[in-house]
Design a protein around this motif. Structure first.
Motif, PDB file in Angstrom:
ATOM      1  N   GLN A 172     -13.506  -0.104   3.761  1.00 26.79           N
ATOM      2  CA  GLN A 172     -12.431  -0.344   2.809  1.00 26.79           C
ATOM      3  C   GLN A 172     -11.085  -0.453   3.522  1.00 26.79           C
ATOM      4  O   GLN A 172     -10.929  -0.007   4.656  1.00 26.79           O
ATOM      5  N   THR A 173     -10.134  -1.064   2.833  1.00 26.54           N
ATOM      6  CA  THR A 173      -8.766  -1.116   3.333  1.00 26.54           C
ATOM      7  C   THR A 173      -8.119   0.251   3.121  1.00 26.54           C
ATOM      8  O   THR A 173      -8.656   1.122   2.430  1.00 26.54           O
TER       9      THR A 173
ATOM     10  N   THR B 290     -16.462   6.095   2.785  1.00 30.00           N
ATOM     11  CA  THR B 290     -15.200   5.590   3.305  1.00 30.00           C
ATOM     12  C   THR B 290     -15.347   5.260   4.791  1.00 30.00           C
ATOM     13  O   THR B 290     -16.455   5.309   5.344  1.00 30.00           O
TER      14      THR B 290
ATOM     15  N   ASP C  23      -2.649  -2.733   6.295  1.00 36.79           N
ATOM     16  CA  ASP C  23      -3.350  -3.647   5.390  1.00 36.79           C
ATOM     17  C   ASP C  23      -2.902  -5.084   5.582  1.00 36.79           C
ATOM     18  O   ASP C  23      -3.691  -6.025   5.397  1.00 36.79           O
TER      19      ASP C  23
ATOM     20  N   ALA D 146      -6.355   4.350  -3.260  1.00 37.53           N
ATOM     21  CA  ALA D 146      -6.700   4.149  -4.671  1.00 37.53           C
ATOM     22  C   ALA D 146      -7.821   5.090  -5.105  1.00 37.53           C
ATOM     23  O   ALA D 146      -7.787   5.623  -6.227  1.00 37.53           O
ATOM     24  N   THR D 147      -8.810   5.318  -4.246  1.00 35.69           N
ATOM     25  CA  THR D 147      -9.885   6.248  -4.631  1.00 35.69           C
ATOM     26  C   THR D 147      -9.349   7.663  -4.798  1.00 35.69           C
ATOM     27  O   THR D 147      -9.807   8.405  -5.673  1.00 35.69           O
TER      28      THR D 147
ATOM     29  N   GLY E 296      -5.373   0.641   1.437  1.00 38.28           N
ATOM     30  CA  GLY E 296      -5.000   0.648   0.035  1.00 38.28           C
ATOM     31  C   GLY E 296      -6.142   1.107  -0.849  1.00 38.28           C
ATOM     32  O   GLY E 296      -5.939   1.873  -1.815  1.00 38.28           O
ATOM     33  N   GLU E 297      -7.345   0.656  -0.538  1.00 40.79           N
ATOM     34  CA  GLU E 297      -8.515   1.086  -1.317  1.00 40.79           C
ATOM     35  C   GLU E 297      -8.787   2.572  -1.115  1.00 40.79           C
ATOM     36  O   GLU E 297      -9.193   3.271  -2.050  1.00 40.79           O
ATOM     37  N   PHE E 298      -8.550   3.064   0.096  1.00 37.61           N
ATOM     38  CA  PHE E 298      -8.710   4.488   0.376  1.00 37.61           C
ATOM     39  C   PHE E 298      -7.767   5.313  -0.498  1.00 37.61           C
ATOM     40  O   PHE E 298      -8.165   6.284  -1.150  1.00 37.61           O
TER      41      PHE E 298
ATOM     42  N   ARG F 190      -5.639  -7.940   6.345  1.00 40.62           N
ATOM     43  CA  ARG F 190      -5.761  -9.219   5.632  1.00 40.62           C
ATOM     44  C   ARG F 190      -5.861 -10.382   6.610  1.00 40.62           C
ATOM     45  O   ARG F 190      -6.550 -11.373   6.340  1.00 40.62           O
TER      46      ARG F 190
ATOM     47  N   GLU G 134      -7.754   7.728  -8.210  1.00 40.37           N
ATOM     48  CA  GLU G 134      -8.762   7.680  -9.270  1.00 40.37           C
ATOM     49  C   GLU G 134      -9.500   9.013  -9.393  1.00 40.37           C
ATOM     50  O   GLU G 134      -9.753   9.501 -10.504  1.00 40.37           O
TER      51      GLU G 134
ATOM     52  N   THR H 127       0.847  -1.188   0.000  1.00 42.05           N
ATOM     53  CA  THR H 127       0.000   0.000   0.000  1.00 42.05           C
ATOM     54  C   THR H 127       0.884   1.240   0.000  1.00 42.05           C
ATOM     55  O   THR H 127       1.796   1.348   0.813  1.00 42.05           O
TER      56      THR H 127
END
Length: 299
Positions: free
Chosen positions: A148-149, A186, A121, A155-156, A151-153, A125, A159, A87
């Motif tokens: 969310q993880t 989130t 993260d 990533a948004t 990493g997903e935070f 997991r 994006e 991440t």
């Protein structure tokens, strides 16, 4: 009735001063502070739903220790962390280049001390988002939820800013569409929920005493002194906490302990108008607001 009314007036004055401090620093802020032993509290938007960002790592840590207490994992268990797929982040394993092997409890240290996203993260997991949410539900944190993880935070954020990257944050239209700044999209909580979580840890209610002590130790090892701790620059006052940050957001939750055994859980969440990464006044007002709240509780 004189004493309760006097306390109520003191707390109301503190609330006004806290709001004035937020305004002077150029932020909107929400705060809750509670005397862990008496239950006395200062409320300045305590039930406002906020984006937790890395503050949610406290929930992950408590869930980890609850799982260990139930025998579902061993804190000494080793986890492999290859360079690929880490991440993003500026600290800890996130910033390292070589393969690593770390115990769960040492990953928890990195997650709390330097807010290492990869370590967080890694633990998620092993523990799972649902276990984190089960932990907060069990403790009565009805407004706290992880979706969310970390990493997903991140990533948004990438994006939603698009190819322009961080420079795009200068555009108000980009800021307005960031899912990372929307509590509905989130990980989220409220200042009151977070002080309730901290109070449960300090009263040994969140976990067995040895696990609560381990959580307190890790919170006391955070390296950032520029937010909550800045309000208590005294050798005999101990501050343990966890920060959280995102564009325009600066947060910290923690516990302030005095030599007379007074102990106070404080949660401060702020949002600035400016997306600048460096805003010293916005960082410092977290300590200022916390100090005003704790002073009122000690009056």
């Amino acid at each position: 009735m004189t004493e309760p009314r006097t306390h109520a007036r003191a707390h109301a004055r503190a609330r006004d001063r806290i709001r004035a401090a937020f305004a002077e620093a150029g932020v909107t802020g929400w705060l809750h502070a509670v005397d862990i032993d008496s239950g006395a509290q200062v409320d300045a938007g305590a039930d406002h739903t906020v984006v937790t960002a890395s503050v949610h790592k406290v929930c992950v840590l408590v869930a980890l220790h609850q799982q260990a207490e139930k025998g579902r994992l061993e804190l000494t268990e080793q986890a492999e962390c290859p360079p690929d797929g880490r991440t993003p982040g500026p600290t800890g394993l996130s910033a390292m280049l070589d393969p690593a092997r770390v115990s769960l409890r040492d990953a928890a240290y990195l997650m709390m001390a330097v807010s290492d996203n990869t370590a967080a993260d890694l633990l998620l997991r092993r523990v799972g988002l649902e276990a984190v949410n089960a932990t907060t539900r069990r403790l009565g944190l009805t407004r706290t939820h992880a979706v969310q993880t970390f990493g997903e935070f991140v990533a948004t954020l990438k994006e939603d800013t698009g190819h322009a990257g961080p420079q795009a944050l200068a555009d108000p239209r980009v800021l307005a569409r960031l899912r990372a700044l929307d509590p509905a999209s989130t990980n989220r909580s409220t200042p009151r929920d977070m002080t309730r979580l901290l109070a449960a840890v300090w009263r040994d209610e969140a976990c067995a005493p040895q696990h609560s002590a381990a959580i307190r130790r890790l919170l006391s090892l955070q390296v950032w002194p520029h937010r909550l701790a800045s309000g208590f620059p005294f050798d005999d006052v101990h501050v343990a906490g966890k920060t959280g940050s995102a564009p325009t957001l600066r947060n910290e939750v923690g516990v302030v302990e005095y030599p007379d055994r007074g102990r106070y859980a404080v949660a401060v969440f702020t949002r600035a108008a400016s997306p600048a990464a460096i805003l010293p006044a916005a960082d410092a007002v977290i300590g200022t607001a916390a100090h005003l709240a704790v002073d009122a509780l000690r009056s």
